[in-house]
Design an enzyme around this catalytic site. Structure first.
Site, mmCIF file in Angstrom:
data_model
loop_
_atom_site.group_PDB
_atom_site.id
_atom_site.type_symbol
_atom_site.label_atom_id
_atom_site.label_comp_id
_atom_site.label_asym_id
_atom_site.label_seq_id
_atom_site.Cartn_x
_atom_site.Cartn_y
_atom_site.Cartn_z
ATOM 1 N N GLU A 134 -5.508 54.672 52.580
ATOM 2 C CA GLU A 134 -4.629 54.439 53.730
ATOM 3 C C GLU A 134 -4.785 53.017 54.245
ATOM 4 O O GLU A 134 -3.831 52.398 54.695
ATOM 5 C CB GLU A 134 -4.956 55.430 54.859
ATOM 6 C CG GLU A 134 -4.687 56.875 54.516
ATOM 7 C CD GLU A 134 -3.203 57.210 54.476
ATOM 8 O OE1 GLU A 134 -2.407 56.386 54.000
ATOM 9 O OE2 GLU A 134 -2.848 58.316 54.909
ATOM 10 N N THR A 189 4.781 52.494 58.159
ATOM 11 C CA THR A 189 3.649 52.953 58.977
ATOM 12 C C THR A 189 2.935 51.758 59.600
ATOM 13 O O THR A 189 2.550 51.780 60.773
ATOM 14 C CB THR A 189 2.675 53.791 58.127
ATOM 15 O OG1 THR A 189 3.409 54.902 57.607
ATOM 16 C CG2 THR A 189 1.508 54.316 58.955
HETATM 17 N N1 HSE Z 1 -1.922 58.759 62.476
HETATM 18 C C1 HSE Z 1 -1.129 57.911 61.664
HETATM 19 C C2 HSE Z 1 -0.103 57.194 62.528
HETATM 20 C C3 HSE Z 1 -0.426 58.719 60.615
HETATM 21 O O1 HSE Z 1 0.481 57.855 63.389
HETATM 22 O O2 HSE Z 1 0.100 55.995 62.346
HETATM 23 C C4 HSE Z 1 0.432 57.871 59.731
HETATM 24 O O3 HSE Z 1 0.861 58.644 58.664
#
Ligand code: HSE
Length: 318
Positions: A134, A189
């Site tokens: 990530e 993201t």
């Molecule tokens: N918790 C993370 C966000 C998840 O909200 O950015 C992203 O998939």
């Protein structure tokens, strides 16, 4: 290495993260899509990533950019591997919709390599390795999606270094996902994370803490209604909702149709509604959400899912 396998196939489901107030902490695995990773040891001392499958378009192949790469590097290091690895990602989880697509790949890869390299890591170690994927994709090693994809059900990923708690979701829990058809943005993201201010007010933190506690208690008690009471967020949603046309109407009409709670799924743009199937019909919630998007001139799709089990090994070849 104790036990030598030559090839292992791992699989992990997609997930929804946050559930509103549990920003970067809560994840719930969904049985809608899954990624598969085929891992094998090669004689060349390098890691090679290949991608295939219906959702593999535009996926990077560089080890530092594909979410399978950093976990593979980390696990090869842990195993003191003197050879190379081939990682084939079979991509089925759609990218950029808020369904933990990069997390599902990282989880499937981590699961496969734990078996291939006979590492026998603990759940927390697996989640820490997968969260490195990530970091490569979004800039931070948030562990909510990978924890759900690896461990299944509802997972609380907390602390630094990451620890995890898994809770079995209530059997009557249905998950509705409504996805607006917006142009998929690269680095979505990362951008949605940048939209959140660095500092939050104490009042907001207190509201989120209380609501997140209600969600955790709701899962512990198996009470979908209680979970729903905690799904409002003060940290990310106030800043991300403007990226989702129709957000307020979709949320409101989802709740009116019987959802216990509605929030942005991960970094969006999908919205997720949790529904108690014993008292409400998830399909009607889905229809209401799609209709609300339509009233805002946005086309959308929806599906109803159930919680998924954790990452699994589909095949091991010695
Ligand atoms: N918790 C993370 C966000 C998840 O909200 O950015 C992203 O998939």
């Amino acid at each position: 290495m104790k036990d030598i396998r030559t090839r292992v196939v791992g699989r992990a489901f997609c997930s929804t993260a946050n559930l509103g107030s549990g920003f970067d902490v809560f994840g719930l695995a969904l049985n809608r899509y899954s990624d598969t990773v085929i891992a094998r040891i090669t004689s060349r001392r390098k890691i090679r990533i290949a991608v295939r499958g219906p959702r593999s378009k535009d996926l990077p192949l560089e080890v530092g950019k594909n979410s399978a790469g950093p976990p593979a590097l980390d696990l090869a290091g842990k195993a003191h591997l003197k050879k190379g690895l081939e990682i084939i990602v079979e991509k089925h989880v759609p990218q950029g919709l808020g369904l933990g697509s990069s997390g599902a790949t990282a989880a499937a890869c981590t699961k496969a390599l734990d078996s291939l390299l006979d590492l026998r890591l603990s759940n927390d170690e697996l989640v820490r390795a997968a969260s490195l994927g990530e970091k490569a994709v979004t800039g931070t090693a948030h562990a909510d999606n990978v924890a759900a994809s690896l461990l299944g059900g509802f997972v609380i990923a907390y602390d630094d270094p990451i620890k995890t708690i898994s809770l079995k979701p209530p059997p009557n829990l249905a998950i509705v996902v409504a996805t607006p058809q917006l142009p998929v943005q690269s680095g979505k993201t990362r951008k949605a994370r940048k939209a959140i201010p660095e500092r939050i007010r104490v009042k907001s933190a207190v509201l989120n803490l209380g609501r997140a506690s209600a969600i955790a208690a709701g899962f512990a008690r198996g009470d979908v209604g209680l979970i729903g009471t905690g799904m409002e967020d003060e940290i990310a949603e106030p800043y991300r909702q403007r990226l989702i046309p129709g957000y307020s109407d979709v949320r409101r009409l989802g709740l009116d149709a019987g959802a216990a709670g509605v929030s942005i799924s991960g970094a969006g743009p999908s919205l997720v509604a949790l529904v108690d199937r014993k008292s409400h019909e998830p399909r009607l919630v889905a229809l209401a959400m799609v209709k609300a998007f339509a009233q805002n001139n946005v086309r959308s799709t929806s599906f109803v899912a159930r919680p998924a089990f954790g990452a699994s090994i589909l095949m091991e070849i010695w």
